[in-house]
Design a protein around this motif. Structure first.
Motif, PDB file in Angstrom:
ATOM      1  N   TYR A 163      44.746  47.364  46.226  1.00  0.00           N
ATOM      2  CA  TYR A 163      45.571  46.425  45.470  1.00  0.00           C
ATOM      3  C   TYR A 163      45.082  44.999  45.712  1.00  0.00           C
ATOM      4  CZ  TYR A 163      49.591  43.198  45.062  1.00  0.00           C
ATOM      5  OH  TYR A 163      50.415  42.128  44.792  1.00  0.00           O
ATOM      6  N   PHE A 164      44.950  44.247  44.625  1.00  0.00           N
ATOM      7  CA  PHE A 164      44.612  42.827  44.687  1.00  0.00           C
ATOM      8  C   PHE A 164      45.767  41.991  44.167  1.00  0.00           C
ATOM      9  CE2 PHE A 164      40.178  42.483  45.833  1.00  0.00           C
ATOM     10  CZ  PHE A 164      39.646  43.712  45.508  1.00  0.00           C
ATOM     11  N   GLN A 165      46.055  40.920  44.889  1.00  0.00           N
ATOM     12  CA  GLN A 165      46.932  39.865  44.391  1.00  0.00           C
ATOM     13  C   GLN A 165      46.049  38.623  44.321  1.00  0.00           C
ATOM     14  OE1 GLN A 165      50.003  39.842  43.078  1.00  0.00           O
ATOM     15  NE2 GLN A 165      49.575  37.694  42.653  1.00  0.00           N
ATOM     16  N   GLY A 166      45.736  38.180  43.110  1.00  0.00           N
ATOM     17  CA  GLY A 166      44.707  37.165  42.986  1.00  0.00           C
ATOM     18  C   GLY A 166      43.400  37.750  43.487  1.00  0.00           C
ATOM     19  N   ASN A 167      42.706  36.989  44.346  1.00  0.00           N
ATOM     20  CA  ASN A 167      41.436  37.506  44.862  1.00  0.00           C
ATOM     21  C   ASN A 167      41.544  38.048  46.284  1.00  0.00           C
ATOM     22  OD1 ASN A 167      41.645  35.215  46.341  1.00  0.00           O
ATOM     23  ND2 ASN A 167      39.840  34.203  45.499  1.00  0.00           N
ATOM     24  N   SER A 168      42.765  38.206  46.774  1.00  0.00           N
ATOM     25  CA  SER A 168      42.924  38.804  48.103  1.00  0.00           C
ATOM     26  C   SER A 168      43.442  40.224  47.971  1.00  0.00           C
ATOM     27  CB  SER A 168      43.871  37.964  48.967  1.00  0.00           C
ATOM     28  OG  SER A 168      45.177  38.027  48.453  1.00  0.00           O
ATOM     29  N   ALA A 169      43.134  41.049  48.958  1.00  0.00           N
ATOM     30  CA  ALA A 169      43.483  42.471  48.910  1.00  0.00           C
ATOM     31  C   ALA A 169      44.396  42.805  50.088  1.00  0.00           C
ATOM     32  CB  ALA A 169      42.228  43.327  48.936  1.00  0.00           C
ATOM     33  N   PRO A 170      45.705  42.616  49.918  1.00  0.00           N
ATOM     34  CA  PRO A 170      46.610  42.890  51.036  1.00  0.00           C
ATOM     35  C   PRO A 170      46.787  44.376  51.349  1.00  0.00           C
ATOM     36  CG  PRO A 170      47.846  42.179  49.105  1.00  0.00           C
ATOM     37  CD  PRO A 170      46.407  42.042  48.761  1.00  0.00           C
ATOM     38  N   ASP A 171      46.371  45.247  50.441  1.00  0.00           N
ATOM     39  CA  ASP A 171      46.522  46.682  50.685  1.00  0.00           C
ATOM     40  C   ASP A 171      45.245  47.401  50.281  1.00  0.00           C
ATOM     41  OD1 ASP A 171      47.289  49.310  51.026  1.00  0.00           O
ATOM     42  OD2 ASP A 171      49.187  49.103  49.955  1.00  0.00           O
ATOM     43  N   LYS A 172      44.497  47.834  51.299  1.00  0.00           N
ATOM     44  CA  LYS A 172      43.273  48.607  51.070  1.00  0.00           C
ATOM     45  C   LYS A 172      43.454  50.017  51.607  1.00  0.00           C
ATOM     46  CE  LYS A 172      40.477  44.501  52.125  1.00  0.00           C
ATOM     47  NZ  LYS A 172      39.346  43.987  52.925  1.00  0.00           N
ATOM     48  N   SER A 173      44.682  50.424  51.818  1.00  0.00           N
ATOM     49  CA  SER A 173      44.967  51.647  52.568  1.00  0.00           C
ATOM     50  C   SER A 173      44.466  52.913  51.895  1.00  0.00           C
ATOM     51  CB  SER A 173      46.474  51.772  52.828  1.00  0.00           C
ATOM     52  OG  SER A 173      47.175  51.871  51.590  1.00  0.00           O
ATOM     53  N   GLY A 174      44.204  52.866  50.591  1.00  0.00           N
ATOM     54  CA  GLY A 174      43.780  54.066  49.892  1.00  0.00           C
ATOM     55  C   GLY A 174      42.278  54.274  49.844  1.00  0.00           C
ATOM     56  N   LEU A 175      41.496  53.307  50.286  1.00  0.00           N
ATOM     57  CA  LEU A 175      40.037  53.485  50.251  1.00  0.00           C
ATOM     58  C   LEU A 175      39.660  54.632  51.182  1.00  0.00           C
ATOM     59  CD1 LEU A 175      38.779  49.780  50.315  1.00  0.00           C
ATOM     60  CD2 LEU A 175      39.006  51.316  48.344  1.00  0.00           C
ATOM     61  N   PRO A 176      38.953  55.642  50.652  1.00  0.00           N
ATOM     62  CA  PRO A 176      38.746  56.869  51.432  1.00  0.00           C
ATOM     63  C   PRO A 176      37.748  56.736  52.580  1.00  0.00           C
ATOM     64  CG  PRO A 176      37.796  57.078  49.234  1.00  0.00           C
ATOM     65  CD  PRO A 176      38.499  55.775  49.264  1.00  0.00           C
ATOM     66  N   SER A 177      36.836  55.798  52.514  1.00  0.00           N
ATOM     67  CA  SER A 177      35.857  55.630  53.601  1.00  0.00           C
ATOM     68  C   SER A 177      35.266  54.228  53.509  1.00  0.00           C
ATOM     69  CB  SER A 177      34.753  56.680  53.487  1.00  0.00           C
ATOM     70  OG  SER A 177      33.844  56.337  52.452  1.00  0.00           O
ATOM     71  N   ASP A 178      34.467  53.871  54.522  1.00  0.00           N
ATOM     72  CA  ASP A 178      33.863  52.537  54.512  1.00  0.00           C
ATOM     73  C   ASP A 178      32.715  52.444  53.497  1.00  0.00           C
ATOM     74  OD1 ASP A 178      32.083  52.949  57.686  1.00  0.00           O
ATOM     75  OD2 ASP A 178      31.940  54.002  55.773  1.00  0.00           O
ATOM     76  N   ARG A 179      32.423  53.532  52.794  1.00  0.00           N
ATOM     77  CA  ARG A 179      31.444  53.438  51.704  1.00  0.00           C
ATOM     78  C   ARG A 179      32.043  52.765  50.469  1.00  0.00           C
ATOM     79  NH1 ARG A 179      30.249  57.552  49.292  1.00  0.00           N
ATOM     80  NH2 ARG A 179      31.823  59.041  50.036  1.00  0.00           N
ATOM     81  N   PHE A 180      33.369  52.689  50.448  1.00  0.00           N
ATOM     82  CA  PHE A 180      34.073  52.105  49.307  1.00  0.00           C
ATOM     83  C   PHE A 180      34.472  50.665  49.628  1.00  0.00           C
ATOM     84  CE2 PHE A 180      35.250  55.694  46.448  1.00  0.00           C
ATOM     85  CZ  PHE A 180      34.722  56.731  47.196  1.00  0.00           C
ATOM     86  N   SER A 181      34.219  49.772  48.704  1.00  0.00           N
ATOM     87  CA  SER A 181      34.656  48.387  48.850  1.00  0.00           C
ATOM     88  C   SER A 181      34.965  47.834  47.473  1.00  0.00           C
ATOM     89  CB  SER A 181      33.583  47.531  49.536  1.00  0.00           C
ATOM     90  OG  SER A 181      32.416  47.494  48.742  1.00  0.00           O
ATOM     91  N   ALA A 182      35.725  46.750  47.449  1.00  0.00           N
ATOM     92  CA  ALA A 182      36.060  46.129  46.172  1.00  0.00           C
ATOM     93  C   ALA A 182      36.226  44.646  46.378  1.00  0.00           C
ATOM     94  CB  ALA A 182      37.336  46.735  45.587  1.00  0.00           C
ATOM     95  N   GLU A 183      35.991  43.914  45.318  1.00  0.00           N
ATOM     96  CA  GLU A 183      36.238  42.474  45.343  1.00  0.00           C
ATOM     97  C   GLU A 183      36.757  42.039  43.989  1.00  0.00           C
ATOM     98  OE1 GLU A 183      32.459  40.766  46.412  1.00  0.00           O
ATOM     99  OE2 GLU A 183      31.799  40.697  44.331  1.00  0.00           O
ATOM    100  N   ARG A 184      37.336  40.844  43.998  1.00  0.00           N
ATOM    101  CA  ARG A 184      37.874  40.296  42.759  1.00  0.00           C
ATOM    102  C   ARG A 184      37.593  38.805  42.705  1.00  0.00           C
ATOM    103  NH1 ARG A 184      44.127  40.205  40.552  1.00  0.00           N
ATOM    104  NH2 ARG A 184      43.610  39.738  38.380  1.00  0.00           N
ATOM    105  N   THR A 185      37.200  38.348  41.552  1.00  0.00           N
ATOM    106  CA  THR A 185      36.915  36.936  41.329  1.00  0.00           C
ATOM    107  C   THR A 185      38.162  36.262  40.788  1.00  0.00           C
ATOM    108  OG1 THR A 185      34.650  37.534  40.734  1.00  0.00           O
ATOM    109  CG2 THR A 185      35.382  35.301  40.192  1.00  0.00           C
ATOM    110  N   GLY A 186      38.797  35.462  41.604  1.00  0.00           N
ATOM    111  CA  GLY A 186      40.004  34.748  41.184  1.00  0.00           C
ATOM    112  C   GLY A 186      41.054  35.724  40.685  1.00  0.00           C
TER     113      GLY A 186
END
Lengths: 112, 113
Positions: free
Chosen positions: B48-71
């Motif tokens: 989950y992203f709120q703006g460009n920050s991700a306060p909840d990454k709890s569902g990412l299954p492994s460290d192979r998964f990452s995400a980012e958001r621009t603004g």
């Protein structure tokens, strides 16, 4: 986290028939939504219904939040109603940030 | 108005390669979610992203998964060193601050061979 159980898992109807789909939650939920996933995979919003009853054409939905369930009614079904119906909600306890927990879906097939 | 868009619609990749999936939320929607749908299953929350920050990454299954958001705009989900179990449809959703109703994109179907 919450568990979401949908019933029935599969439903086959003749065109024109009515049906009721049910969604049970293991704990209190907020922000309940019903979706229709069409054969191309697109999730279409049907209802945002945290509580009460709403109607939209041949479809209506009722959520009884205190008893942790929601119902979706389809009347006079058409072949275009075929697809998978999902309910989803957010955990009312703790900080959910609005993330949805989905049921496994009801696969509806409407025959002409 | 325009809905949530995702690209590519389909992606076939070889095991071990990295992939990037893109989501364009509805304009003005500050909240953005990524979900994964395995064949015949319901959707599973990833991040989950709120703006460009991700306060909840709890569902990412492994460290192979990452995400980012621009603004408050585009988000990319990156899967490194893909595995066959990563094969699924990846869906993105967005909502505005006034409501918790989420709107979904058409998804990216990822197949890892």
């Amino acid at each position: 986290g919450i568990q979401v159980e949908q019933s029935p898992p599969d439903l086959i109807l003749q065109e024109g028939a009515n049906s009721t789909l049910r969604c049970n939650f293991s704990d209190s939920v907020n922000n309940l939504q019903w979706f229709h996933q069409n054969p191309w995979g697109q999730l279409i919003n049907l209802f945002y219904i945290p509580s009460g009853t709403k109607q939209n054409g041949r479809l209506s939905a009722t959520t009884v939040a205190t008893e942790r369930y929601s119902l979706l009614y389809i009347s006079s079904s058409q072949t275009t109603d075929s697809g998978v119906y999902f309910c989803a909600g957010t955990n009312a306890g703790g900080t959910s940030y609005g993330k949805l927990t989905f049921g496994q879906g009801t696969i509806l097939t409407v025959h002409p | 108005g325009a809905g949530v868009s995702q690209s590519p619609s389909n992606k076939v990749t070889e095991k071990g390669k990295d992939v990037e999936l893109r989501c364009d939320p509805i304009s003005g929607h500050t909240a953005l979610y990524w979900y994964r749908q395995r064949l015949g299953q319901g959707l599973e929350f990833l991040i989950y992203f709120q703006g460009n920050s991700a306060p909840d990454k709890s569902g990412l299954p492994s460290d192979r998964f990452s995400a980012e958001r621009t603004g408050e705009s585009v988000s990319t989900l990156t899967i490194q060193r893909t595995q066959q179990e990563d094969s699924a449809v990846y869906l993105c959703a967005s909502r505005n601050q006034a409501s918790y109703e989420q709107y979904f994109g058409p998804g990216t179907r990822l197949t890892v061979t």
